[in-house]
Design an enzyme around this catalytic site. Sequence first.
Site, PDB file in Angstrom:
ATOM      1  N   ASP A 120      -1.364 -44.488  90.157  1.00 11.52           N
ATOM      2  CA  ASP A 120      -0.931 -44.192  88.788  1.00 11.52           C
ATOM      3  C   ASP A 120      -0.001 -42.993  88.868  1.00 11.52           C
ATOM      4  O   ASP A 120      -0.473 -41.870  89.032  1.00 11.52           O
ATOM      5  CB  ASP A 120      -2.145 -43.911  87.908  1.00 11.52           C
ATOM      6  CG  ASP A 120      -1.778 -43.244  86.591  1.00 11.52           C
ATOM      7  OD1 ASP A 120      -0.613 -43.315  86.203  1.00 11.52           O
ATOM      8  OD2 ASP A 120      -2.666 -42.622  85.974  1.00 11.52           O
ATOM      9  N   GLU A 155       4.317 -36.866  82.979  1.00 10.61           N
ATOM     10  CA  GLU A 155       3.610 -37.779  82.061  1.00 10.61           C
ATOM     11  C   GLU A 155       2.169 -37.350  81.889  1.00 10.61           C
ATOM     12  O   GLU A 155       1.604 -37.397  80.800  1.00 10.61           O
ATOM     13  CB  GLU A 155       3.675 -39.216  82.616  1.00 10.61           C
ATOM     14  CG  GLU A 155       3.152 -40.276  81.647  1.00 10.61           C
ATOM     15  CD  GLU A 155       1.674 -40.600  81.790  1.00 10.61           C
ATOM     16  OE1 GLU A 155       1.169 -41.411  81.007  1.00 10.61           O
ATOM     17  OE2 GLU A 155       1.010 -40.038  82.682  1.00 10.61           O
ATOM     18  N   GLU A 156       1.577 -36.900  82.998  1.00  8.41           N
ATOM     19  CA  GLU A 156       0.132 -36.633  83.000  1.00  8.41           C
ATOM     20  C   GLU A 156      -0.258 -35.402  82.193  1.00  8.41           C
ATOM     21  O   GLU A 156      -1.431 -35.144  81.991  1.00  8.41           O
ATOM     22  CB  GLU A 156      -0.374 -36.491  84.446  1.00  8.41           C
ATOM     23  CG  GLU A 156      -0.201 -37.738  85.302  1.00  8.41           C
ATOM     24  CD  GLU A 156      -1.172 -38.847  84.944  1.00  8.41           C
ATOM     25  OE1 GLU A 156      -1.926 -38.709  83.955  1.00  8.41           O
ATOM     26  OE2 GLU A 156      -1.171 -39.868  85.658  1.00  8.41           O
ATOM     27  N   HIS A 211      -6.966 -41.638  88.538  1.00 13.21           N
ATOM     28  CA  HIS A 211      -7.351 -40.241  88.339  1.00 13.21           C
ATOM     29  C   HIS A 211      -8.497 -39.847  89.266  1.00 13.21           C
ATOM     30  O   HIS A 211      -9.355 -39.040  88.932  1.00 13.21           O
ATOM     31  CB  HIS A 211      -7.647 -39.927  86.860  1.00 13.21           C
ATOM     32  CG  HIS A 211      -6.407 -39.975  86.015  1.00 13.21           C
ATOM     33  ND1 HIS A 211      -6.248 -39.216  84.882  1.00 13.21           N
ATOM     34  CD2 HIS A 211      -5.251 -40.663  86.172  1.00 13.21           C
ATOM     35  CE1 HIS A 211      -5.043 -39.467  84.365  1.00 13.21           C
ATOM     36  NE2 HIS A 211      -4.433 -40.345  85.139  1.00 13.21           N
ATOM     37  N   HIS A 271       6.404 -43.060  85.719  1.00 15.46           N
ATOM     38  CA  HIS A 271       6.324 -41.621  85.982  1.00 15.46           C
ATOM     39  C   HIS A 271       6.028 -41.337  87.451  1.00 15.46           C
ATOM     40  O   HIS A 271       5.233 -42.021  88.089  1.00 15.46           O
ATOM     41  CB  HIS A 271       5.353 -40.926  85.031  1.00 15.46           C
ATOM     42  CG  HIS A 271       3.904 -41.273  85.170  1.00 15.46           C
ATOM     43  ND1 HIS A 271       3.065 -40.587  86.009  1.00 15.46           N
ATOM     44  CD2 HIS A 271       3.137 -42.206  84.556  1.00 15.46           C
ATOM     45  CE1 HIS A 271       1.836 -41.088  85.891  1.00 15.46           C
ATOM     46  NE2 HIS A 271       1.851 -42.068  85.032  1.00 15.46           N
TER      47      HIS A 271
HETATM   48 ZN   LIG Z   1       0.094 -43.129  84.458  1.00 13.81          ZN
END
Ligand SMILES: [Zn+2]
Length: 355
Positions: free
Chosen positions: A177, A209-210, A320, A63
């Site tokens: 990420d 995605e998140e 995150h 992603h």
């Molecule tokens: Zn991810």
Amino acid sequence: MNLVELLRALSDQFGVSGFEGEIRDWIYTNIKDKVDDIQTDALGNLIATINPGRDFIMMLDAHMDEIGIMVSYVEEGGFLRFASIGGWDPRVFPAKQVEIKSRDGKKHRGVIGASPPHIQTPEEQKQALKVEDLFVDIGAQSKEEVFARGIDVGSPGNLYYPFQLLERNRVMGKALDDRVGCAVLIRSLEYLWTNRPDFTLVANFAVSEEVGLRGARTAAHQIKPDVALAIEGTVGADTPGIPAHRCPARLGKGPAISVADHSIIVHPSLVAFIEEVAKALKIPWQHKVPLFGSTDAGAIHLTGKGVLTGIVSVPCRYIHSPSSVLDLQDFEHTVSLVIELIRRGREIKKQTKQN
Ligand SMILES: [Zn+2]
């Protein structure tokens, strides 16, 4: 482009969920000459194909989007109230630097205001601040000034901390990420352009995605893969105070192979196959400790008649947050594993018996 420069470019691009235009344009420009076909779908997924039209289709997914913030209200005095986009720990926010993207594409630097300890009561000092209590200060002195800059309700922003090379083969940056997964896909496509598989390979750079695995769902619906692999930057938690059984993955121990997360239980014979390929390569690898997190695999495996889907991840500490850390060796080993899994792609289906 060397590996550090590739990760730097990907990490530093803006791409909050739903606003992936910049990161998509960068990836498009850098892969368009190494694929046979490249399309952007209605949601914004970037779908790149090598060998279209063959009898067997393998899908790779990473992603592009990153967690961020969105302006929710503009105060009279020019301060911006905001909402979280994606899974933040709100305790991360106070005193962080941000950039807000205005409608003309410009970035406006600011800071998430935090009240100084001098004026807090003892009670306030014990409380964790909620997002509703916070605001962004971009230096504007009235709401008219905010609007004049092209910022309004709905303007996206991120916590902007430029990428850095740390000592000993480790790098730090925002959005690793899953920009590290995007980097694995880019390196894999570069290799496969000259070492073609005998089937169709489709790489999906997914949006959103998140906020609920949204882009991968519609991409898989179009691609109709026989098998799929989601490539992630996953939770590295090998840090002081975390017991081993709560540490999903460790830096320097190689790619993390998922058995299950909150969105999927990977078919056991596919897990066994990925392990076997990693062992044959003689690279370090680890199990990702279940059941932390969710991945695009969760959306992909539920499309069509069901898709056999696995997950391989690069461990990243402090995901995150605006400064995640990863190990370049883990990245290289993950690329080797993914390329070998593609090379043996047809075997995945053959070897996978009923669970
Ligand atoms: Zn991810």
